[in-house]
Motif scaffolding. Structure first.
Motif, short mmCIF file in Angstrom:
data_model
loop_
_atom_site.label_atom_id
_atom_site.label_comp_id
_atom_site.label_asym_id
_atom_site.label_seq_id
_atom_site.Cartn_x
_atom_site.Cartn_y
_atom_site.Cartn_z
N HIS A 105 58.21 17.28 89.87
CA HIS A 105 59.72 17.81 89.17
C HIS A 105 59.02 17.22 87.88
CE1 HIS A 105 63.28 17.07 87.12
NE2 HIS A 105 64.07 17.36 87.57
N TYR A 106 59.63 18.43 87.15
CA TYR A 106 58.86 18.94 85.75
C TYR A 106 60.37 18.54 85.02
CZ TYR A 106 54.69 20.96 87.11
OH TYR A 106 53.43 21.11 86.64
N SER A 107 60.04 18.69 83.52
CA SER A 107 61.00 17.82 83.03
C SER A 107 60.59 18.42 80.90
CB SER A 107 61.30 16.21 82.55
OG SER A 107 62.32 15.58 83.78
N TYR A 108 60.99 19.09 80.77
CA TYR A 108 60.91 19.93 79.62
C TYR A 108 60.81 18.52 78.52
CZ TYR A 108 60.88 24.49 82.05
OH TYR A 108 59.63 24.98 83.01
N ASN A 149 66.47 25.37 87.45
CA ASN A 149 65.88 26.32 86.86
C ASN A 149 64.15 26.02 86.91
OD1 ASN A 149 65.59 27.65 84.20
ND2 ASN A 149 66.74 26.56 83.26
N GLY A 154 62.83 24.47 78.92
CA GLY A 154 63.89 24.40 80.33
C GLY A 154 65.24 24.99 80.10
N PHE A 209 55.79 15.44 83.85
CA PHE A 209 56.03 15.35 85.52
C PHE A 209 55.56 14.08 86.25
CE2 PHE A 209 51.17 16.67 84.97
CZ PHE A 209 51.17 15.86 85.62
N LYS A 233 62.04 23.56 88.21
CA LYS A 233 61.64 22.90 87.93
C LYS A 233 60.51 21.93 88.79
CE LYS A 233 64.77 21.67 84.22
NZ LYS A 233 65.53 20.50 82.81
N LYS A 261 55.75 19.38 78.93
CA LYS A 261 56.74 18.77 79.65
C LYS A 261 55.56 17.89 80.36
CE LYS A 261 54.93 22.51 82.60
NZ LYS A 261 55.47 24.10 83.19
#
Length: 403
Positions: free
Chosen positions: A310-313, A265, A128, A321, A267, A319
């Motif tokens: 909301h995504y987090s890598y 970014n 990300g 979410f 996300k 990822k």
């Protein structure tokens, strides 16, 4: 229920029509220097994939493959271009967050070409985060340095913005001065603007490759649901009746349209997901004289969650979410029937109220996903006929991205 099933089937058929793989005109250069003009499967995630590259020599010819490691340049015309370069790269490291400078190492990476001219701009994206590189006709690609760190003296966050100095010292032109770099942000828009300004100042022809993130996904999402319902009598008398319908495991299916938002970014996402669910149950009440009482619940509906995600890598392929949803529920023929010896005494039509849901999940390679979703309590009779209710649900949702 038949109408709801027809809606789901129609949606699936619509998706199948448009989910065909698209090949576009482009080329690749192999490690022997051979340039192959072909039609390529549009995949802008080349940096983070080691899968073989699929291509066709003609639109109607068979699909061929070439190993990822045998390519040094690949492009779809007017869309993207990637070049393999051996570069010194430094990355953010949580174990050394107090260090002002990176620890560099040499790696062979596919860099996305943003601008091509006398001065070139590239990017490399992982987890990300986006790292930018530049080069000139006499300078090999080098990383533009930007690093956040903790100053040990002041115990405050600082930023190493060496990239401004790199550009000012290496891209000199009569029409460019110090003030053109002093406020440059470390993002594609600002860096592209500066590189274009330099190329224009040098009268250098240049090509700008538009950055096209995939922003729209269609996901098929079958699920296992846990359902329960409490039906409670309301009124002024004492000893009001309350009945618990048994918890049941049922199956449902949803078709989700997801849009990635151009914030943080990429996300953040929003989605809408028409979902079919069904919950039938029957309970018996204490006998009244010679009669046996019962409540028959027949509840099938099309839910439409409207979600913010909301995504987090975790890494290039994984990822996690979190999402919050507002859930609309549409029923066609749903009711709770009160009977004595199968003789209908009273019928409560189900009219569900708005409720909310919260989920957490994991996605792999932007293709496969799993989510656990919990729903807030919902009154599905809305105090009709002297009753109120509390419907509870939770779901385990599996997902597959169709396109």
């Amino acid at each position: 229920m038949k109408k709801n099933l027809l809606v789901i089937i129609a949606c699936l058929q619509f998706v199948n029509i448009f989910a065909q793989i698209k090949y576009e005109k482009g080329y690749f250069v192999d490690t022997s220097g051979n340039t192959i003009e072909c039609y390529l499967k549009n995949n802008s995630n080349i940096q983070n994939s080691t899968d073989p590259i699929n291509y066709k020599l003609e639109q109607d010819s068979e699909v061929k493959t070439i190993n990822y490691n045998l390519i040094k340049e690949i492009s779809i015309y007017n869309t993207y271009k990637f070049v393999k370069q051996s570069v010194e790269i430094g990355r953010e490291d949580p174990l050394h967050e107090n260090a002002k400078d990176f620890a560099f190492k040499t790696e062979s990476l596919f860099l996305r070409v943003i601008i091509e001219g006398k001065a070139n701009l590239y990017s490399y994206k992982e987890k990300g985060e986006e790292i930018f590189f530049f080069s000139t006709d006499i300078l090999a690609p080098q990383q533009l340095i930007f690093k956040s760190y903790i100053d040990e003296n002041y115990k405050a966050k600082q930023e190493n913005r060496t990239y401004r100095k790199q550009l000012f010292e290496n891209l000199t032109c009569e029409g460019i001065d110090f003030y053109d770099t002093i406020n440059l942000k470390y993002d594609e828009k600002d860096l592209s603007g500066f590189i274009i300004t330099y190329n224009t100042c040098e009268n250098s022809q240049h090509v700008v490759y538009l950055k096209k993130h995939k922003v729209f996904y269609i996901n098929i999402r079958p699920r296992i649901n846990s359902n329960s319902l409490t039906l409670t009598e309301i009124g002024d008398r004492v000893n009001l009746d309350s009945y618990d319908f048994e918890n049941k495991i049922t199956f449902g299916i949803g078709l989700e349209a997801e849009i990635i938002l151009p914030f943080l970014n990429n996300k953040l996402a929003i989605s809408i997901e028409p979902t079919y669910r069904k919950y039938n149950s029957k309970i018996y009440t204490p006998r009244v004289g010679d009669f046996t009482g019962s409540f028959d619940l027949n509840y099938s509906s099309i839910e439409i969650p409207l979600s913010l995600r909301h995504y987090s890598y975790l890494n290039d392929n994984s990822k996690i979410f979190l999402n919050a949803s507002m859930v609309l529920d549409f029923v066609s023929d749903a009711s709770i029937e009160k009977k004595f010896d199968d003789i209908l005494i009273n019928k409560l039509d189900i009219e569900p109220a708005l409720n909310f849901a919260f989920g957490a999940g994991y996605k792999f390679k932007d293709k496969y996903s799993a989510e656990i979703r919990l729903y807030s309590k919902r009154d599905i009779v809305n105090q009709l006929g002297g009753w109120t209710s509390s419907y509870n649900a939770a779901s385990l949702i599996l997902g597959y991205t169709l396109f």
